[in-house]
Design a protein around this motif. Structure first.
Motif, short mmCIF file in Angstrom:
data_model
loop_
_atom_site.label_atom_id
_atom_site.label_comp_id
_atom_site.label_asym_id
_atom_site.label_seq_id
_atom_site.Cartn_x
_atom_site.Cartn_y
_atom_site.Cartn_z
N UNK A 398 -1.60 -75.16 -59.64
CA UNK A 398 -1.10 -73.87 -60.12
C UNK A 398 -2.06 -72.90 -60.19
N UNK A 399 -3.26 -73.22 -60.70
CA UNK A 399 -4.22 -72.26 -60.90
C UNK A 399 -4.73 -71.78 -59.55
N UNK A 400 -4.89 -72.41 -58.66
CA UNK A 400 -5.53 -72.00 -57.29
C UNK A 400 -4.38 -71.31 -56.69
N UNK A 401 -3.23 -71.53 -56.67
CA UNK A 401 -2.00 -70.66 -56.10
C UNK A 401 -1.80 -69.42 -56.85
N UNK A 402 -2.26 -69.38 -58.00
CA UNK A 402 -2.09 -68.25 -58.82
C UNK A 402 -3.03 -67.32 -58.90
N UNK A 403 -4.57 -67.66 -58.65
CA UNK A 403 -5.63 -67.12 -58.72
C UNK A 403 -6.48 -66.73 -57.63
N UNK A 405 -7.79 -66.71 -53.66
CA UNK A 405 -7.30 -65.77 -52.33
C UNK A 405 -7.31 -66.79 -51.35
N UNK A 406 -6.20 -66.69 -50.39
CA UNK A 406 -6.47 -67.37 -49.24
C UNK A 406 -7.37 -66.17 -47.88
N UNK A 407 -8.32 -66.79 -47.60
CA UNK A 407 -9.25 -66.24 -46.68
C UNK A 407 -9.02 -66.49 -45.16
N UNK A 408 -8.73 -65.70 -44.32
CA UNK A 408 -8.71 -65.85 -43.10
C UNK A 408 -9.62 -65.47 -42.13
N UNK A 409 -10.18 -65.95 -41.35
CA UNK A 409 -11.40 -65.16 -40.64
C UNK A 409 -11.44 -65.63 -39.22
N UNK A 412 -16.09 -65.59 -33.79
CA UNK A 412 -16.97 -66.20 -32.22
C UNK A 412 -17.91 -67.05 -32.46
N UNK A 413 -18.59 -67.85 -31.49
CA UNK A 413 -19.69 -68.75 -31.53
C UNK A 413 -20.92 -68.12 -32.10
N UNK A 414 -20.80 -66.61 -32.07
CA UNK A 414 -22.14 -65.75 -32.67
C UNK A 414 -21.85 -65.20 -33.95
N UNK A 415 -20.73 -64.71 -34.28
CA UNK A 415 -20.57 -63.68 -35.37
C UNK A 415 -19.09 -63.61 -35.77
N UNK A 416 -18.85 -63.24 -36.93
CA UNK A 416 -17.62 -62.96 -37.44
C UNK A 416 -16.86 -61.90 -36.89
N UNK A 417 -15.77 -61.75 -36.64
CA UNK A 417 -14.85 -60.56 -35.86
C UNK A 417 -14.01 -60.13 -37.02
N UNK A 418 -13.91 -60.60 -37.95
CA UNK A 418 -12.78 -59.90 -39.01
C UNK A 418 -12.59 -60.94 -39.99
N UNK A 419 -12.40 -60.51 -41.33
CA UNK A 419 -11.80 -61.20 -42.31
C UNK A 419 -10.71 -60.42 -43.20
N UNK A 420 -9.81 -61.51 -43.40
CA UNK A 420 -8.70 -60.89 -44.27
C UNK A 420 -8.47 -61.71 -45.57
N UNK A 421 -8.09 -61.12 -46.73
CA UNK A 421 -8.13 -61.84 -47.90
C UNK A 421 -6.52 -61.64 -48.40
N UNK A 422 -5.96 -62.65 -48.62
CA UNK A 422 -4.46 -62.57 -49.08
C UNK A 422 -4.30 -63.27 -50.25
#
Length: 475
Positions: A398-403, A405-409, A412-422
């Motif tokens: 419950x604590x994890x669901x409540x507090x 964040x789900x992080x989607x990233x 590519x093989x060389x770098x991060x193209x974008x991050x979203x926190x939900x």
């Protein structure tokens, strides 16, 4: 790896209970007769007599009434295969210092990450139009959870010079591992309440391996013994709160361990308030977060491959790298887009547009979103669409669901193209509708859903009813 062929034992064929597919159980043994040499300057390390033994499963499902008759094929090991080898050259000297144990642990981890449940190699043979979701071929949902709780130990052997032991438990099911805390200086340990872990289960035939260790600060931890040998998940509840014998490496009984072993069924989660999805969460039971990713769209430039990574707290799930294939929009797609655009301008409803064009309602809605974005950003904004077809499963409290964040990233093989926190507590949890998420200029279509769990109290019906909706009917 040499001319020796693998040896296949007696093959058993079973029918899946859920969709009429088939499972082939193949005991597989392989021993190489060549020596693999690794050379770096004057250093030469040889690997000799490599052997692999395990039970390979080939799953053929679902069955279809039209070609190709089988929706998909997946291959996996229920449990980690046994791997053995000998080191030669400088490796033979290093073997005396425990190097072989370290190498073997790394080899086991690599194989487990690809071919041991929950991981599998899968290929979809049919299309979504035939009712086959390619994501479910490689990422089917678990049939339930097994909650393992460390309770107590009795008459454990002394592993330290002070006549005591600092015992902890290591539990492994497939590629999943959990380690309990260590109880200091005790031959009759009692673990604190709530010392438990919930394992996602895909087959009742998976083995539960529980080993007992002594925690050391300055040296490697000492192996004490194995608890009740290996037992199947389908038999676990019969051992709930029973005194299970611990046997050392010589097979001698060296005390007992008491475990809590509970089966948790999964059920759809329905929040009491639509504006607060976490209002009805239970403090004592885990939840399953399902992150289903359908496709990724955007201008990838020079990138050759991309992947999507999902993270909740300390748990990270990585999708495979998918090649970026630059495909132009076909004439038919352009024509359908123009037709949808013209009918929309005439105030026609989405359902009527679907009837006229032969598209599904979801395809009409996606087309309209595409046209709106294209008008705003131009042709270069959306030029490539990649099928992700990946599903991630997280076990959360419950604590994890409540507090958390789900992080989607998107990477590519060389770098991060974008991050979203939900924020999951604000996210509408529906599995049947795709949403579009904007991640660093890329459009990711997917859904996020939450399943609750409940403790199965009828122990005698675990095997029968779980198999009816799951993978294997146990005889």
């Amino acid at each position: 790896l040499g001319p020796n062929p693998p040896a296949v034992g007696s093959i058993h064929l079973r029918q899946t209970a859920s969709n009429g597919g088939y499972l082939l159980f193949m005991p597989l043994e392989y021993t190489s007769d060549v020596t693999l040499n690794l050379v770096s300057g004057p250093i030469r390390v040889g690997l000799h007599q490599l052997s692999v033994a395990g039970n390979l499963i080939i799953r053929l499902d679902p069955l279809l009434k039209q070609a190709p008759l089988i929706g998909g094929i997946s291959l996996y090991f229920l449990d980690p295969p046994k791997i053995d080898f000998h080191l030669t050259g400088l490796g033979a000297i290093a073997e005396q210092f425990g190097v072989q144990r370290i190498i073997k642990k790394e080899v086991d981890a690599v194989i487990a990450a690809y071919m041991v449940l929950p991981y599998r190699f899968g290929i979809a043979l049919a299309t979504q139009a035939q009712g086959v979701d390619p994501a479910l071929i490689t990422n089917p949902p678990p049939i339930g959870l097994l909650r393992v709780t460390a309770i107590s130990g009795h008459d454990l052997p002394a592993a330290d010079l002070n006549g005591k032991t600092d015992p902890y438990l290591s539990v492994q099911i497939g590629a999943q591992r959990w380690q309990s805390s260590a109880v200091a200086h005790s031959l009759n340990p009692t673990w604190p309440p709530g010392e438990s872990h919930s394992f996602m289960i895909w087959s009742l035939w998976q083995k539960v391996k529980v080993t007992l260790w002594d925690k050391d600060m300055l040296t490697q931890d000492d192996y004490v013994g194995i608890v009740d040998q290996d037992f199947r998940v389908g038999d676990a509840m019969r051992r709930h709160k029973q005194n299970l014998a611990v046997h050392n490496s010589s097979g001698k009984k060296t005390g007992t361990i008491k475990l809590g072993l509970e089966w948790l069924d999964m059920a759809p989660f329905r929040a009491r308030q639509a504006s607060s999805p976490t209002a009805a969460l239970n403090d004592n039971l885990p939840y399953i977060l399902v992150v289903s990713l359908d496709r990724l769209q955007g201008n990838f430039g020079v990138e050759e491959a991309v992947q999507v990574v999902a993270k909740v707290g300390a748990t990270t799930k990585e999708g495979v790298f998918i090649p970026v294939t630059k495909v132009k929009e076909s004439r038919l797609e352009k024509t359908l887009s123009r037709v949808v655009e013209k009918l929309t301008d005439r105030k026609m409803k989405d359902k009527d547009i679907a009837d006229v064009t032969g598209l599904t309602l979801a395809e009409v809605q996606d087309c309209k979103e595409y046209l709106q974005h294209k008008k705003k950003h131009g042709d270069k904004a959306i030029d490539i669409e990649i099928a992700i077809d990946t599903i991630f499963y997280f076990v959360l409290d419950k604590a994890e669901v409540t507090h958390e964040l789900l992080v989607l990233e998107v990477k590519s093989k060389t770098r991060s193209l974008g991050v979203l926190k939900i924020e999951m507590r604000k996210e509408t949890v529906k599995a049947d509708k795709l949403r579009r998420y904007l991640i660093g200029g890329y459009h990711l279509w997917g859904s996020i859903s939450l399943s609750r769990t409940k403790v199965r109290s009828d122990k005698s019906r675990l095997t029968l009813s779980t198999a009816s909706s799951g993978e294997i009917g146990i005889e």
